[in-house]
Design a protein around this motif. Structure first.
Motif, PDB file in Angstrom:
ATOM      1  N   GLY A  47     -10.765   3.383 -13.634  1.00 37.92           N
ATOM      2  CA  GLY A  47     -10.328   3.201 -12.259  1.00 37.92           C
ATOM      3  C   GLY A  47      -8.882   3.588 -12.030  1.00 37.92           C
ATOM      4  N   VAL A  48      -8.488   3.510 -10.769  1.00 40.43           N
ATOM      5  CA  VAL A  48      -7.124   3.853 -10.373  1.00 40.43           C
ATOM      6  C   VAL A  48      -6.185   2.701 -10.743  1.00 40.43           C
ATOM      7  CG1 VAL A  48      -5.602   4.375  -8.423  1.00 40.43           C
ATOM      8  CG2 VAL A  48      -7.936   5.296  -8.473  1.00 40.43           C
ATOM      9  N   ILE A  49      -5.094   3.019 -11.410  1.00 38.39           N
ATOM     10  CA  ILE A  49      -4.091   2.017 -11.769  1.00 38.39           C
ATOM     11  C   ILE A  49      -3.110   1.858 -10.615  1.00 38.39           C
ATOM     12  CG2 ILE A  49      -2.178   1.467 -13.324  1.00 38.39           C
ATOM     13  CD1 ILE A  49      -3.722   2.795 -15.557  1.00 38.39           C
ATOM     14  N   GLN A  50      -2.874   0.626 -10.216  1.00 42.19           N
ATOM     15  CA  GLN A  50      -2.016   0.333  -9.071  1.00 42.19           C
ATOM     16  C   GLN A  50      -0.544   0.354  -9.484  1.00 42.19           C
ATOM     17  OE1 GLN A  50      -0.950   0.457  -6.215  1.00 42.19           O
ATOM     18  NE2 GLN A  50      -2.075  -1.115  -5.074  1.00 42.19           N
ATOM     19  N   MET A  51       0.128   1.450  -9.139  1.00 38.21           N
ATOM     20  CA  MET A  51       1.563   1.551  -9.371  1.00 38.21           C
ATOM     21  C   MET A  51       2.292   1.722  -8.043  1.00 38.21           C
ATOM     22  SD  MET A  51       1.638   3.787 -12.908  1.00 38.21           S
ATOM     23  CE  MET A  51       3.054   2.942 -13.630  1.00 38.21           C
ATOM     24  N   GLY A  52       1.632   1.273  -6.971  1.00 38.11           N
ATOM     25  CA  GLY A  52       2.237   1.323  -5.646  1.00 38.11           C
ATOM     26  C   GLY A  52       2.551  -0.055  -5.111  1.00 38.11           C
ATOM     27  N   LEU A  53       2.376  -1.081  -5.941  1.00 36.20           N
ATOM     28  CA  LEU A  53       2.566  -2.477  -5.519  1.00 36.20           C
ATOM     29  C   LEU A  53       3.856  -3.032  -6.107  1.00 36.20           C
ATOM     30  CD1 LEU A  53       1.594  -5.180  -4.310  1.00 36.20           C
ATOM     31  CD2 LEU A  53       0.276  -5.539  -6.411  1.00 36.20           C
ATOM     32  N   ALA A  54       4.838  -3.291  -5.252  1.00 37.62           N
ATOM     33  CA  ALA A  54       6.118  -3.847  -5.701  1.00 37.62           C
ATOM     34  C   ALA A  54       5.984  -5.361  -5.838  1.00 37.62           C
ATOM     35  CB  ALA A  54       7.228  -3.485  -4.725  1.00 37.62           C
ATOM     36  N   GLU A  55       5.371  -5.760  -6.920  1.00 33.49           N
ATOM     37  CA  GLU A  55       5.106  -7.178  -7.174  1.00 33.49           C
ATOM     38  C   GLU A  55       5.538  -7.504  -8.599  1.00 33.49           C
ATOM     39  OE1 GLU A  55       1.479  -9.580  -5.679  1.00 33.49           O
ATOM     40  OE2 GLU A  55       0.894  -8.825  -7.649  1.00 33.49           O
ATOM     41  N   LEU A 383       0.362  17.724  -5.119  1.00 40.43           N
ATOM     42  CA  LEU A 383       0.551  17.081  -6.426  1.00 40.43           C
ATOM     43  C   LEU A 383       0.136  15.609  -6.357  1.00 40.43           C
ATOM     44  CD1 LEU A 383       1.578  16.956  -9.323  1.00 40.43           C
ATOM     45  CD2 LEU A 383       3.901  16.639  -8.418  1.00 40.43           C
ATOM     46  N   TRP A 384       0.512  14.930  -5.289  1.00 35.67           N
ATOM     47  CA  TRP A 384       0.164  13.515  -5.139  1.00 35.67           C
ATOM     48  C   TRP A 384      -1.351  13.309  -5.138  1.00 35.67           C
ATOM     49  CZ3 TRP A 384      -2.179  11.327  -0.630  1.00 35.67           C
ATOM     50  CH2 TRP A 384      -2.327   9.922  -0.680  1.00 35.67           C
ATOM     51  N   ARG A 385      -2.080  14.200  -4.458  1.00 34.35           N
ATOM     52  CA  ARG A 385      -3.543  14.059  -4.426  1.00 34.35           C
ATOM     53  C   ARG A 385      -4.155  14.212  -5.816  1.00 34.35           C
ATOM     54  NH1 ARG A 385      -2.731  16.764   0.603  1.00 34.35           N
ATOM     55  NH2 ARG A 385      -3.055  18.816  -0.321  1.00 34.35           N
ATOM     56  N   VAL A 386      -3.579  15.102  -6.622  1.00 30.33           N
ATOM     57  CA  VAL A 386      -4.068  15.264  -7.988  1.00 30.33           C
ATOM     58  C   VAL A 386      -3.785  14.013  -8.814  1.00 30.33           C
ATOM     59  CG1 VAL A 386      -3.756  16.562 -10.133  1.00 30.33           C
ATOM     60  CG2 VAL A 386      -3.904  17.776  -7.950  1.00 30.33           C
ATOM     61  N   ILE A 387      -2.595  13.450  -8.640  1.00 27.42           N
ATOM     62  CA  ILE A 387      -2.243  12.236  -9.387  1.00 27.42           C
ATOM     63  C   ILE A 387      -3.176  11.089  -9.012  1.00 27.42           C
ATOM     64  CG2 ILE A 387      -0.440  10.501  -9.745  1.00 27.42           C
ATOM     65  CD1 ILE A 387       1.619  12.718  -9.352  1.00 27.42           C
ATOM     66  N   ILE A 388      -3.499  10.978  -7.735  1.00 31.04           N
ATOM     67  CA  ILE A 388      -4.416   9.922  -7.285  1.00 31.04           C
ATOM     68  C   ILE A 388      -5.828  10.173  -7.796  1.00 31.04           C
ATOM     69  CG2 ILE A 388      -5.682   9.085  -5.265  1.00 31.04           C
ATOM     70  CD1 ILE A 388      -3.189   7.663  -5.323  1.00 31.04           C
ATOM     71  N   LYS A 389      -6.320  11.383  -7.609  1.00 30.88           N
ATOM     72  CA  LYS A 389      -7.744  11.654  -7.868  1.00 30.88           C
ATOM     73  C   LYS A 389      -8.057  11.947  -9.327  1.00 30.88           C
ATOM     74  CE  LYS A 389     -11.743  14.127  -6.155  1.00 30.88           C
ATOM     75  NZ  LYS A 389     -12.320  14.901  -5.045  1.00 30.88           N
ATOM     76  N   ASP A 390      -7.200  12.712  -9.996  1.00 26.15           N
ATOM     77  CA  ASP A 390      -7.491  13.129 -11.368  1.00 26.15           C
ATOM     78  C   ASP A 390      -6.821  12.230 -12.411  1.00 26.15           C
ATOM     79  OD1 ASP A 390      -8.904  15.103 -10.182  1.00 26.15           O
ATOM     80  OD2 ASP A 390      -7.600  16.764 -10.776  1.00 26.15           O
ATOM     81  N   VAL A 391      -5.525  11.979 -12.223  1.00 28.80           N
ATOM     82  CA  VAL A 391      -4.814  11.122 -13.169  1.00 28.80           C
ATOM     83  C   VAL A 391      -5.138   9.653 -12.895  1.00 28.80           C
ATOM     84  CG1 VAL A 391      -2.562  10.658 -14.226  1.00 28.80           C
ATOM     85  CG2 VAL A 391      -2.990  12.861 -13.144  1.00 28.80           C
ATOM     86  N   LYS A 392      -5.503   9.364 -11.661  1.00 26.86           N
ATOM     87  CA  LYS A 392      -5.894   8.020 -11.216  1.00 26.86           C
ATOM     88  C   LYS A 392      -4.763   7.008 -11.379  1.00 26.86           C
ATOM     89  CE  LYS A 392     -10.854   8.734 -11.662  1.00 26.86           C
ATOM     90  NZ  LYS A 392     -12.133   8.259 -12.235  1.00 26.86           N
ATOM     91  N   LEU A 393      -3.633   7.401 -10.819  1.00 28.45           N
ATOM     92  CA  LEU A 393      -2.485   6.510 -10.708  1.00 28.45           C
ATOM     93  C   LEU A 393      -2.071   6.473  -9.242  1.00 28.45           C
ATOM     94  CD1 LEU A 393      -0.238   7.714 -13.685  1.00 28.45           C
ATOM     95  CD2 LEU A 393      -1.873   5.818 -13.685  1.00 28.45           C
ATOM     96  N   GLN A 426      -0.283   6.878 -21.052  1.00 30.44           N
ATOM     97  CA  GLN A 426      -1.178   7.787 -21.762  1.00 30.44           C
ATOM     98  C   GLN A 426      -1.805   8.789 -20.799  1.00 30.44           C
ATOM     99  OE1 GLN A 426      -1.627   8.314 -24.910  1.00 30.44           O
ATOM    100  NE2 GLN A 426      -3.259   9.836 -24.632  1.00 30.44           N
ATOM    101  N   ARG A 427      -2.168   8.333 -19.618  1.00 29.65           N
ATOM    102  CA  ARG A 427      -2.748   9.249 -18.621  1.00 29.65           C
ATOM    103  C   ARG A 427      -1.731  10.316 -18.220  1.00 29.65           C
ATOM    104  NH1 ARG A 427      -6.245   5.446 -14.386  1.00 29.65           N
ATOM    105  NH2 ARG A 427      -7.683   4.571 -15.947  1.00 29.65           N
ATOM    106  N   ILE A 428      -0.482   9.905 -18.042  1.00 30.21           N
ATOM    107  CA  ILE A 428       0.565  10.868 -17.707  1.00 30.21           C
ATOM    108  C   ILE A 428       0.762  11.849 -18.853  1.00 30.21           C
ATOM    109  CG2 ILE A 428       3.040  11.111 -17.270  1.00 30.21           C
ATOM    110  CD1 ILE A 428       2.901   8.406 -15.808  1.00 30.21           C
TER     111      ILE A 428
END
Length: 486
Positions: A47-55, A383-393, A426-428
């Motif tokens: 799944g997509v890893i949530q790195m957009g949450l400032a928590e 680039l952002w769409r690739v990171i979301i869809k393929d790298v799943k970050l 690792q995904r990066i």
């Protein structure tokens, strides 16, 4: 202006349907992609890893330990139930006196004892979001404007504008001086606004900065405060990250600067919260601290629309008053944030990815300009769409923060455990290595013809996992704005 026929038949108010919610942004679209397919180490490892949450989830164990050791602090335990009736009945809009006293003392401690705060100027609201909107409502009329250095927090466009009708005028900071705010930039933005016949009411600063993760220096704050005094403008400082500093330089509050600078105190206001510094966003504790009596009185009346629950006030008053615990928490929390920040920065650096040198916050400002096909906003979005869809970050693109330079991304690092951090790195690593094998770290994803429609209400089915449900951490309704098509 909408046609009369549209206004006549609409079931919603003009404000409700004016689009001022700001959700037509990749910042929120990334959340939608995550919400449809959230990462889980065992149940959904792809799944997509949530790195957009400032928590900040790095210090929950410290708070949990305190709660176990202080059962009388809660009205929901046998030890504390004796206070149940007192807390459950009506409380006036001023809030519990012990809570206001505790939060005022805590704010002073966070600022290293260089300033003190008056409990009678503490106004509560439902989180920093509610506090920010309430303050702007008190200060400005629809159509008035505030100058804001960019890049800035994307949800300001929603929080500060949607229901108040005010305008935000970004003045751009860039990489030539590591995104430092300068007086010259502010003066130029102000002059252009006046020339355009815009009524500028004030300046909004976030210190430490979200998304940059850096402090404003005392010298910078002094020059900006002097400017707002000269022009009779409000100075609004969002200081919700003031205790997230993990290395030098130390945080300097506008409250400290105003003690040493000629200014009009009636024009100085602070937004604060326990969401970031204590890692308690679910408690919805937002604070307005104003040196203006009229603002305090008006904001207090408005606080009835978003009070902090008496149960939360009761518990937090006890916790924040425990000086031994607070000292330990702030020291250990800072150490953990610094350690996690260093791990992520080093992991990215190993793959040739640099970040702005930060010292605060729950995020870092990642530089991916070298991966852009060309230095344009469209290339950044590709680039952002690739990171979301393929790298799943789910990382947030700089354009959503009004960054003037394409290629920067905000990466949140404190909302996950160590294992998830390593999976993300690792995904990066794999993403970058695939490009290197092709002899060009851009070619492996350039060939993909990915498009995104921000006006669509339907999310690409390939981003949706039927097993998943909406994340409880989502700041937006369950109504996707993203459509990605391959």
């Amino acid at each position: 202006m909408e046609p009369a026929s549209v206004r006549k038949h609409s079931l919603l108010s003009m404000i409700a349907r004016n689009g001022g919610h700001g959700e037509h942004s990749p910042y929120f679209d990334g959340w939608k992609a995550y919400d449809r397919n959230p990462f889980h180490p065992t149940q959904n490892p792809d799944g997509v890893i949530q790195m957009g949450l400032a928590e900040n989830q790095l210090s929950f164990d410290l708070i949990e330990e305190w709660i176990k050791n202080n059962p009388t602090a809660s009205i929901c335990t046998p030890d504390g139930v004796g206070k149940f009736k007192d807390v459950a009945i009506f409380q006036d809009y001023h809030g519990l006196p012990e809570f206001r006293q505790a939060i005022a003392k805590f704010m002073g401690r966070v600022r290293r004892g260089k300033v003190t705060f008056d409990p009678d100027r503490i106004v509560m609201s439902g989180g920093a979001t509610g506090a920010s909107e309430t303050l702007i409502f008190c200060l400005a009329d629809p159509g008035d404007a505030f100058l804001v250095p960019s890049p800035y927090y994307p949800a300001f466009d929603r929080d500060l504008r949607w229901r108040t009708g005010v305008r935000l005028i970004p003045f751009a900071c860039d990489s030539t001086n590591n995104f430092q705010v300068t007086l010259a930039q502010m003066e130029s933005a102000y002059a252009k606004a006046i020339e355009a016949n815009i009524n500028v009411k004030g300046v909004i600063l976030t210190n430490p900065s979200n998304p940059l993760g850096i402090n404003l220096s005392k010298e910078t704050l002094t020059s900006l405060l002097s400017f707002t005094f000269e022009k009779n403008l409000h100075m609004v400082c969002d200081e919700i990250y003031s205790a997230t500093v993990f290395k030098s330089p130390a945080f300097t509050s506008i409250a400290e600067v105003m003690q040493e600078t000629e200014c009009n105190p009636d024009l100085v206001h602070i937004i604060y919260s326990l969401s970031k510094d204590m890692g308690l966003p679910g408690f919805r504790v937002g604070i307005i601290y104003s040196y203006n009596d009229q603002v305090v009185n008006c904001a207090r009346k408005m606080s009835s629309f978003g009070l902090v629950s008496s149960q939360s006030q009761h518990l937090l008053a006890s916790m924040l008053s425990d000086e031994v615990f607070i000292e330990k928490f702030l020291e250990e929390n800072s150490r953990r944030l610094g350690k996690r920040h260093s791990r992520v920065v080093e992991g990215l650096k190993q793959e040739g990815i640099n970040c702005l040198e930060g010292n605060a916050g729950l995020f870092l400002w990642m530089d991916l300009r070298h991966l852009l096909k060309e230095p344009t906003p469209d290339a950044e979005m590709e680039l952002w769409r690739v990171i979301i869809k393929d790298v799943k970050l789910n990382v947030s693109p700089g354009s959503s923060f009004h960054c003037p330079e394409p290629g920067f991304f905000r990466v949140c690092f404190a909302n996950m455990d160590d294992h998830t951090v390593e999976v993300a790195l690792q995904r990066i690593r794999e993403f970058v290595s695939r490009g290197n094998k092709n002899g060009d770290d851009k070619k492996h994803w350039r060939k993909r013809d990915l498009r995104l429609s921000f006006t669509s209400r339907k999310c690409d089915e390939s981003l949706i996992s039927p097993r998943q449900i909406m994340s409880p951490h989502s700041p937006v309704p369950q109504s996707p704005l993203v459509r990605a098509r391959t």
